[in-house]
Design a protein around this motif. Structure first.
Motif, PDB file in Angstrom:
ATOM      1  N   TYR A 165      42.804   9.239 101.999  1.00  0.00           N
ATOM      2  CA  TYR A 165      43.756   9.840 101.077  1.00  0.00           C
ATOM      3  C   TYR A 165      44.427  11.049 101.726  1.00  0.00           C
ATOM      4  CZ  TYR A 165      45.683  11.392  96.600  1.00  0.00           C
ATOM      5  OH  TYR A 165      46.536  11.751  95.579  1.00  0.00           O
ATOM      6  N   ASP A 166      45.719  11.174 101.539  1.00  0.00           N
ATOM      7  CA  ASP A 166      46.483  12.312 102.059  1.00  0.00           C
ATOM      8  C   ASP A 166      46.210  13.527 101.159  1.00  0.00           C
ATOM      9  OD1 ASP A 166      48.315  14.166 102.979  1.00  0.00           O
ATOM     10  OD2 ASP A 166      50.082  12.901 102.631  1.00  0.00           O
ATOM     11  N   MET A 167      45.296  14.389 101.595  1.00  0.00           N
ATOM     12  CA  MET A 167      44.889  15.526 100.772  1.00  0.00           C
ATOM     13  C   MET A 167      45.993  16.569 100.615  1.00  0.00           C
ATOM     14  SD  MET A 167      41.979  14.885  99.427  1.00  0.00           S
ATOM     15  CE  MET A 167      41.317  16.466  98.903  1.00  0.00           C
ATOM     16  N   SER A 168      47.073  16.447 101.377  1.00  0.00           N
ATOM     17  CA  SER A 168      48.202  17.360 101.156  1.00  0.00           C
ATOM     18  C   SER A 168      48.826  17.106  99.783  1.00  0.00           C
ATOM     19  CB  SER A 168      49.242  17.229 102.270  1.00  0.00           C
ATOM     20  OG  SER A 168      49.909  15.981 102.206  1.00  0.00           O
ATOM     21  N   ILE A 169      48.624  15.922  99.216  1.00  0.00           N
ATOM     22  CA  ILE A 169      49.093  15.641  97.853  1.00  0.00           C
ATOM     23  C   ILE A 169      48.344  16.529  96.866  1.00  0.00           C
ATOM     24  CG2 ILE A 169      49.176  13.868  96.045  1.00  0.00           C
ATOM     25  CD1 ILE A 169      49.512  11.795  98.378  1.00  0.00           C
ATOM     26  N   ILE A 170      47.033  16.671  97.060  1.00  0.00           N
ATOM     27  CA  ILE A 170      46.223  17.537  96.196  1.00  0.00           C
ATOM     28  C   ILE A 170      46.610  18.996  96.417  1.00  0.00           C
ATOM     29  CG2 ILE A 170      43.879  18.316  95.664  1.00  0.00           C
ATOM     30  CD1 ILE A 170      44.602  15.441  94.686  1.00  0.00           C
ATOM     31  N   ASP A 171      46.794  19.396  97.665  1.00  0.00           N
ATOM     32  CA  ASP A 171      47.213  20.775  97.961  1.00  0.00           C
ATOM     33  C   ASP A 171      48.526  21.104  97.257  1.00  0.00           C
ATOM     34  OD1 ASP A 171      44.991  20.997  99.628  1.00  0.00           O
ATOM     35  OD2 ASP A 171      46.141  20.570 101.449  1.00  0.00           O
ATOM     36  N   ARG A 172      49.464  20.180  97.282  1.00  0.00           N
ATOM     37  CA  ARG A 172      50.769  20.374  96.637  1.00  0.00           C
ATOM     38  C   ARG A 172      50.602  20.441  95.112  1.00  0.00           C
ATOM     39  NH1 ARG A 172      53.196  17.149  99.578  1.00  0.00           N
ATOM     40  NH2 ARG A 172      52.830  15.240  98.422  1.00  0.00           N
ATOM     41  N   ARG A 173      49.769  19.560  94.556  1.00  0.00           N
ATOM     42  CA  ARG A 173      49.519  19.564  93.115  1.00  0.00           C
ATOM     43  C   ARG A 173      48.948  20.917  92.681  1.00  0.00           C
ATOM     44  NH1 ARG A 173      49.028  15.865  89.191  1.00  0.00           N
ATOM     45  NH2 ARG A 173      47.816  16.497  87.391  1.00  0.00           N
ATOM     46  N   ILE A 174      47.963  21.413  93.437  1.00  0.00           N
ATOM     47  CA  ILE A 174      47.357  22.704  93.118  1.00  0.00           C
ATOM     48  C   ILE A 174      48.404  23.811  93.193  1.00  0.00           C
ATOM     49  CG2 ILE A 174      45.735  24.443  93.974  1.00  0.00           C
ATOM     50  CD1 ILE A 174      43.866  22.068  94.733  1.00  0.00           C
ATOM     51  N   ARG A 175      49.208  23.806  94.240  1.00  0.00           N
ATOM     52  CA  ARG A 175      50.243  24.838  94.405  1.00  0.00           C
ATOM     53  C   ARG A 175      51.242  24.800  93.246  1.00  0.00           C
ATOM     54  NH1 ARG A 175      52.503  23.125  98.933  1.00  0.00           N
ATOM     55  NH2 ARG A 175      54.158  22.109  97.797  1.00  0.00           N
ATOM     56  N   ASP A 176      51.647  23.582  92.834  1.00  0.00           N
ATOM     57  CA  ASP A 176      52.665  23.450  91.793  1.00  0.00           C
ATOM     58  C   ASP A 176      52.122  23.635  90.379  1.00  0.00           C
ATOM     59  OD1 ASP A 176      54.404  22.904  93.888  1.00  0.00           O
ATOM     60  OD2 ASP A 176      54.473  20.738  93.505  1.00  0.00           O
ATOM     61  N   LYS A 177      50.944  23.102  90.119  1.00  0.00           N
ATOM     62  CA  LYS A 177      50.391  23.113  88.758  1.00  0.00           C
ATOM     63  C   LYS A 177      49.480  24.309  88.487  1.00  0.00           C
ATOM     64  CE  LYS A 177      51.833  18.823  87.799  1.00  0.00           C
ATOM     65  NZ  LYS A 177      52.933  18.558  86.927  1.00  0.00           N
ATOM     66  N   GLY A 178      48.906  24.890  89.537  1.00  0.00           N
ATOM     67  CA  GLY A 178      47.943  25.973  89.362  1.00  0.00           C
ATOM     68  C   GLY A 178      48.412  27.096  88.458  1.00  0.00           C
ATOM     69  N   PRO A 179      49.571  27.658  88.691  1.00  0.00           N
ATOM     70  CA  PRO A 179      50.010  28.791  87.868  1.00  0.00           C
ATOM     71  C   PRO A 179      50.208  28.458  86.384  1.00  0.00           C
ATOM     72  CG  PRO A 179      51.220  28.731  89.933  1.00  0.00           C
ATOM     73  CD  PRO A 179      50.430  27.450  89.851  1.00  0.00           C
ATOM     74  N   LEU A 180      50.265  27.170  86.027  1.00  0.00           N
ATOM     75  CA  LEU A 180      50.503  26.795  84.634  1.00  0.00           C
ATOM     76  C   LEU A 180      49.362  27.223  83.710  1.00  0.00           C
ATOM     77  CD1 LEU A 180      52.033  23.221  85.116  1.00  0.00           C
ATOM     78  CD2 LEU A 180      53.234  25.392  84.740  1.00  0.00           C
ATOM     79  N   LEU A 181      48.155  27.401  84.242  1.00  0.00           N
ATOM     80  CA  LEU A 181      47.036  27.824  83.400  1.00  0.00           C
ATOM     81  C   LEU A 181      46.737  29.317  83.504  1.00  0.00           C
ATOM     82  CD1 LEU A 181      46.427  24.931  82.445  1.00  0.00           C
ATOM     83  CD2 LEU A 181      44.039  25.525  82.711  1.00  0.00           C
ATOM     84  N   ASP A 182      47.515  30.054  84.269  1.00  0.00           N
ATOM     85  CA  ASP A 182      47.328  31.503  84.330  1.00  0.00           C
ATOM     86  C   ASP A 182      47.483  32.066  82.916  1.00  0.00           C
ATOM     87  OD1 ASP A 182      47.165  31.096  87.044  1.00  0.00           O
ATOM     88  OD2 ASP A 182      49.014  32.158  87.544  1.00  0.00           O
TER      89      ASP A 182
END
Length: 185
Positions: free
Chosen positions: A14-31
């Protein structure tokens, strides 16, 4: 307080850069999400820090159970399950949670899930786990340390956030921390 974690095991290639990108994009939504202590957006790569699998495995500390319920019933979790499937969500009743004022400096996490033997002296286990949790942060090692238990499967959890990856034991899963959503201050 309760802790919560779900985990998605991803294929070895699995291309884990997909997860890295998801975290970068979605992470701040729960701040600042209501009743959230913190959400640690965690990932692990097969072979790194002894991980057996590629994982996406967020860990939550909820100040109140309503926060967990609101999140699980909300659009963010619905989008997640649409992308990755319906996970088993593990939850633990918190025995002790210690959070350093420097928690934002965390870059790694570790988690252990340990069996509680039948008829074990729970009060003694709670005291010992709570003392270790307090010491982990008080000595400056961990930036957050949490212990708790789950009385359906009779397991206990030890979860910590770190600046640098510590030595990992046999029952320990280590993760990279991609984003940390914190409660409103």
């Amino acid at each position: 307080m309760i802790a919560m974690q779900y985990s998605f095991t991803l294929p070895a290639d699995y291309d884990m850069s997909i997860i890295d990108r998801r975290i970068r994009d979605k992470g701040p939504l729960l701040d600042g999400f209501p009743n959230l202590g913190f959400k640690a957006y965690l990932s692990a790569r097969k072979g790194e820090f002894g991980s057996q699998d590629n994982l996406y495995a967020p860990f939550y500390l909820w100040q109140r159970p309503e926060g967990a319920s609101d999140f699980l019933c909300g659009p963010g979790f619905a989008a997640l399950t649409g992308a990755f499937g319906w996970p088993q969500v593990k939850t633990w009743i918190i025995w002790q949670a210690e959070i350093s004022p420097d928690i934002a400096a965390a870059r790694f996490a570790t988690r252990e899930i340990l069996q509680i033997e039948p008829y074990a002296p729970l009060a003694e286990i709670r005291r010992a786990e709570s003392a270790e949790t307090e010491a982990d942060v008080a000595t400056g090692g961990a930036l957050a340390s949490i212990c708790g238990f789950e009385p359906t499967t009779w397991t206990r959890v030890r979860f910590s956030l770190w600046r640098a990856i510590p030595e990992c034991g046999a029952h320990m899963q280590a993760y990279r921390l991609g984003h940390l959503s914190l409660a409103r201050t």
